[in-house]
Design a protein around this motif. Sequence first.
Motif, PDB file in Angstrom:
ATOM      1  N   ARG A 190       0.799  -1.218   0.000  1.00 11.32           N
ATOM      2  CA  ARG A 190       0.000   0.000   0.000  1.00 11.32           C
ATOM      3  C   ARG A 190       0.838   1.279   0.000  1.00 11.32           C
ATOM      4  O   ARG A 190       0.551   2.196  -0.757  1.00 11.32           O
ATOM      5  CB  ARG A 190      -0.943  -0.013   1.196  1.00 11.32           C
ATOM      6  CG  ARG A 190      -1.983   1.087   1.165  1.00 11.32           C
ATOM      7  CD  ARG A 190      -2.953   0.924   2.301  1.00 11.32           C
ATOM      8  NE  ARG A 190      -3.641  -0.369   2.217  1.00 11.32           N
ATOM      9  CZ  ARG A 190      -4.354  -0.901   3.199  1.00 11.32           C
ATOM     10  NH1 ARG A 190      -4.451  -0.258   4.355  1.00 11.32           N
ATOM     11  NH2 ARG A 190      -4.946  -2.064   3.032  1.00 11.32           N
ATOM     12  N   ARG A 217       2.173   2.547  -3.514  1.00 11.53           N
ATOM     13  CA  ARG A 217       1.258   3.189  -4.451  1.00 11.53           C
ATOM     14  C   ARG A 217       1.204   4.691  -4.248  1.00 11.53           C
ATOM     15  O   ARG A 217       0.943   5.438  -5.164  1.00 11.53           O
ATOM     16  CB  ARG A 217      -0.141   2.592  -4.287  1.00 11.53           C
ATOM     17  CG  ARG A 217      -0.215   1.083  -4.529  1.00 11.53           C
ATOM     18  CD  ARG A 217      -1.596   0.575  -4.173  1.00 11.53           C
ATOM     19  NE  ARG A 217      -1.667  -0.890  -4.228  1.00 11.53           N
ATOM     20  CZ  ARG A 217      -2.710  -1.591  -3.815  1.00 11.53           C
ATOM     21  NH1 ARG A 217      -3.765  -0.968  -3.304  1.00 11.53           N
ATOM     22  NH2 ARG A 217      -2.685  -2.911  -3.901  1.00 11.53           N
ATOM     23  N   ARG A 218       1.450   5.164  -3.014  1.00 14.63           N
ATOM     24  CA  ARG A 218       1.344   6.589  -2.704  1.00 14.63           C
ATOM     25  C   ARG A 218       2.696   7.286  -2.642  1.00 14.63           C
ATOM     26  O   ARG A 218       2.790   8.407  -2.172  1.00 14.63           O
ATOM     27  CB  ARG A 218       0.635   6.765  -1.358  1.00 14.63           C
ATOM     28  CG  ARG A 218      -0.755   6.131  -1.322  1.00 14.63           C
ATOM     29  CD  ARG A 218      -1.381   6.304   0.051  1.00 14.63           C
ATOM     30  NE  ARG A 218      -2.702   5.689   0.126  1.00 14.63           N
ATOM     31  CZ  ARG A 218      -3.449   5.650   1.223  1.00 14.63           C
ATOM     32  NH1 ARG A 218      -2.992   6.192   2.339  1.00 14.63           N
ATOM     33  NH2 ARG A 218      -4.623   5.066   1.211  1.00 14.63           N
ATOM     34  N   GLY A 227       4.541   8.576  -4.966  1.00 13.31           N
ATOM     35  CA  GLY A 227       4.650   9.731  -5.844  1.00 13.31           C
ATOM     36  C   GLY A 227       3.682  10.845  -5.562  1.00 13.31           C
ATOM     37  O   GLY A 227       3.710  11.886  -6.237  1.00 13.31           O
ATOM     38  N   THR A 228       2.806  10.702  -4.538  1.00  9.19           N
ATOM     39  CA  THR A 228       1.815  11.743  -4.251  1.00  9.19           C
ATOM     40  C   THR A 228       2.446  13.062  -3.819  1.00  9.19           C
ATOM     41  O   THR A 228       2.055  14.124  -4.319  1.00  9.19           O
ATOM     42  CB  THR A 228       0.836  11.237  -3.176  1.00  9.19           C
ATOM     43  OG1 THR A 228       0.223  10.028  -3.633  1.00  9.19           O
ATOM     44  CG2 THR A 228      -0.241  12.281  -2.894  1.00  9.19           C
ATOM     45  N   PRO A 229       3.433  13.079  -2.912  1.00  8.80           N
ATOM     46  CA  PRO A 229       4.042  14.376  -2.552  1.00  8.80           C
ATOM     47  C   PRO A 229       4.671  15.091  -3.740  1.00  8.80           C
ATOM     48  O   PRO A 229       4.582  16.322  -3.845  1.00  8.80           O
ATOM     49  CB  PRO A 229       5.087  13.995  -1.501  1.00  8.80           C
ATOM     50  CG  PRO A 229       4.641  12.690  -0.967  1.00  8.80           C
ATOM     51  CD  PRO A 229       3.989  11.980  -2.104  1.00  8.80           C
ATOM     52  N   TYR A 230       5.302  14.326  -4.616  1.00  5.96           N
ATOM     53  CA  TYR A 230       5.934  14.954  -5.776  1.00  5.96           C
ATOM     54  C   TYR A 230       4.895  15.533  -6.729  1.00  5.96           C
ATOM     55  O   TYR A 230       5.153  16.532  -7.409  1.00  5.96           O
ATOM     56  CB  TYR A 230       6.813  13.929  -6.495  1.00  5.96           C
ATOM     57  CG  TYR A 230       7.917  13.391  -5.637  1.00  5.96           C
ATOM     58  CD1 TYR A 230       9.080  14.116  -5.423  1.00  5.96           C
ATOM     59  CD2 TYR A 230       7.785  12.149  -5.007  1.00  5.96           C
ATOM     60  CE1 TYR A 230      10.095  13.621  -4.624  1.00  5.96           C
ATOM     61  CE2 TYR A 230       8.802  11.650  -4.204  1.00  5.96           C
ATOM     62  CZ  TYR A 230       9.952  12.389  -4.017  1.00  5.96           C
ATOM     63  OH  TYR A 230      10.953  11.909  -3.214  1.00  5.96           O
ATOM     64  N   ALA A 231       3.733  14.923  -6.784  1.00  2.00           N
ATOM     65  CA  ALA A 231       2.665  15.470  -7.628  1.00  2.00           C
ATOM     66  C   ALA A 231       2.183  16.816  -7.110  1.00  2.00           C
ATOM     67  O   ALA A 231       1.893  17.734  -7.893  1.00  2.00           O
ATOM     68  CB  ALA A 231       1.499  14.483  -7.700  1.00  2.00           C
ATOM     69  N   PHE A 232       2.112  16.971  -5.795  1.00  2.00           N
ATOM     70  CA  PHE A 232       1.717  18.253  -5.217  1.00  2.00           C
ATOM     71  C   PHE A 232       2.824  19.305  -5.368  1.00  2.00           C
ATOM     72  O   PHE A 232       2.550  20.494  -5.510  1.00  2.00           O
ATOM     73  CB  PHE A 232       1.359  18.090  -3.736  1.00  2.00           C
ATOM     74  CG  PHE A 232       0.015  17.478  -3.493  1.00  2.00           C
ATOM     75  CD1 PHE A 232      -1.141  18.220  -3.639  1.00  2.00           C
ATOM     76  CD2 PHE A 232      -0.098  16.154  -3.122  1.00  2.00           C
ATOM     77  CE1 PHE A 232      -2.382  17.665  -3.418  1.00  2.00           C
ATOM     78  CE2 PHE A 232      -1.332  15.575  -2.899  1.00  2.00           C
ATOM     79  CZ  PHE A 232      -2.497  16.335  -3.053  1.00  2.00           C
TER      80      PHE A 232
END
Length: 329
Positions: free
Chosen positions: A28, A31-32, A34-39
């Motif tokens: 789990r 999967r997340r 890359g979320t900080p880099y997207a922001f």
Amino acid sequence: MSQSTEVEPSTTAAPRRTATPVTATRRRPARRAGTPYAFLAPALILFTAFLAAPIFYAGYLSLRKVQVSGLGLGSKARTEVWAGLENYARSLSDPDFLPSVGRVGAYGLIVVPTMLGLALLMALLLDANRTREAVSKFARISIFLPYAVPAVVASLLWGFLYLPRVSPITDVVEAVGFTAPNLLSSDLTLWAVANIAVWGGTGFNMIVIYTALRAVPTSLYESARIDGASEIAIAWRIKIPIVMPSLVMTFVFSLIATLQVFAEPMTLRPLANTISTTWTPLMKVYRDAFTRNDIYAAAATSVIIALATFILSFGFLKLVGRRAFNQED
């Protein structure tokens, strides 16, 4: 024999039930990832495009120059070649550069202590009585409002107030019986420009310091009052040491703004013949780039200003940072 055969299935079935949840919990977080880099991506893209890339390009231009061959006619008569540190030598040896640095230094000695002193005083006065919230809100908005006025607009407004023929201040002073001084004269131009900066920047610094004061619990002040401390003693011994990090931060911001002063003298220049085209280092950059069409010398001067800003800011933080930000030590 029959009992042993019944025990074996029960012992082997337990690990199979717990294997699936463990692998699910391990997959789990992947999967997340890359979320900080997207922001962060929009901010990083804007920073690279509008701040980092121009800085590197200015550094590149500062090491180049135009070489003219022959009469300078034709498509290949003017070529861009490597210049090394020649542009930096020309900028530092320019007779207009050091006087502009001296004016900015004197400007900073006037603006920074006055602006931060007024901001600290107003923040302490607003924090002295926290019960009158309506009066406090009105005072904060009134003090902060000049910061919302753009520097060019504020310079135009003050410029017309400085002109003796159209200024209502001159009429009031002469009506009282005094002679109004010419604030755009050679002796008072520096003070006139500094006044605009103080008027526009005090409100912002006051809000920063006042916000830090509001974070302090009132019980600390009440304990000091029970011990017999006056309001002046509370401000000097408790409030000012607590807001020292905010004072350091506002000083660094004010120092950077001082080294980059441009809008106020540039706007006042058409109103006064005492402000030259090289009154500040950034005005010299503007003259070299857009009047003399020498972008290489302008880039070298810009890099010098950027390096001076970094060295002074970093040196000041190293000097007072540990004492201001690590007060528990």
